[in-house]
Write a protein that holds these residues in place. Structure first.
Motif: not given
Length: 239
Positions: A92-111
């Protein structure tokens, strides 16, 4: 229903309204995990397992136990609710934390709350400002940067949709604290072979505004250059 609670806005800090407007005790009523800063943008705050820590610009990390300590801006949530999803990330690096793509969270606030051994991590820490306060952008131009190799610790942070840029910084905003509580700050970059922890997609975004504060009520927001200023102050749109 998972809720993320935010006190005040990033645009408020950009305008130089850096005075504390909520206490640590009040903030903890809304979450046991989160990030923020203290009065005068005094360092970087990490809240983990209900404990509050401050990385100050000298590099020292303080355990904040005074519940009357004032905070101008922070984001918190309850980390271990039923909506929390266990995740493991490799290489993992900061630029490849890919959970937004993987879980389709573009429109979500996520933590996220992620723990592991970091081969490298680089953080910055905002220096405390005195009144009359400058803008956040002016402060971050002078912020010290610290780096560590081979350190165990935890990332705590939030992803915010592009739609809310200005209220927050769109993209990731992540803080770090080491297991020994001797190193912490706002994350600029890192490398880690494996991180494990939790991901929460929030269905409820609660924005709390300091309407009892005279400076907040009387301020007129200048939208010109706000987007660019927020991006510059936060380092980049992925941090």
């Amino acid at each position: 229903m998972a809720t993320v609670y935010q006190h005040s806005t990033l645009a408020t800090l950009m305008a130089g309204l850096l005075g504390g407007t909520i206490t640590v005790g009040e903030l903890k009523e809304h979450g046991d995990t989160g990030i923020g800063t203290l009065h005068g943008v005094d360092g970087e705050v990490i809240i983990l397992n209900g404990e509050v820590y401050q990385a100050e610009s000298s590099g020292k990390v303080n355990h904040i136990t005074d519940m009357l300590t004032l905070v101008p801006f922070a984001t918190v949530h309850q980390a271990h609710g039923p909506e929390s999803k266990a995740i493991t990330l490799k290489d993992v690096t900061l630029s490849n934390v890919d959970v937004i793509n993987e879980y389709n969270l573009y429109n979500n606030f996520s933590g996220i709350g992620l723990h592991g051994e970091f081969s490298h991590i680089k953080v910055r820490i905002a220096p405390k400002a005195s009144e009359p306060f400058p803008s956040l952008l002016q402060i971050t131009k002078q912020q010290p940067v610290f780096e560590r190799e081979n350190v165990s610790g935890t990332l705590v942070g939030y992803y915010s949709p592009e739609l809310y840029h200005g209220v927050v910084a769109a993209g990731w905003h992540v803080h770090f604290i080491s297991d020994d509580r001797q190193f912490a700050g706002h994350v600029l970059e890192f490398q880690a072979p494996e991180l494990t922890g939790s991901l929460v997609a929030f269905s409820d975004y609660q924005l709390h505004l300091p309407i009892e504060n005279t400076a907040f009520r009387e301020h007129h927001l200048d939208m010109n250059g706000l987007r660019e200023g927020v991006t510059a102050a936060e380092g980049n749109t992925n941090d």
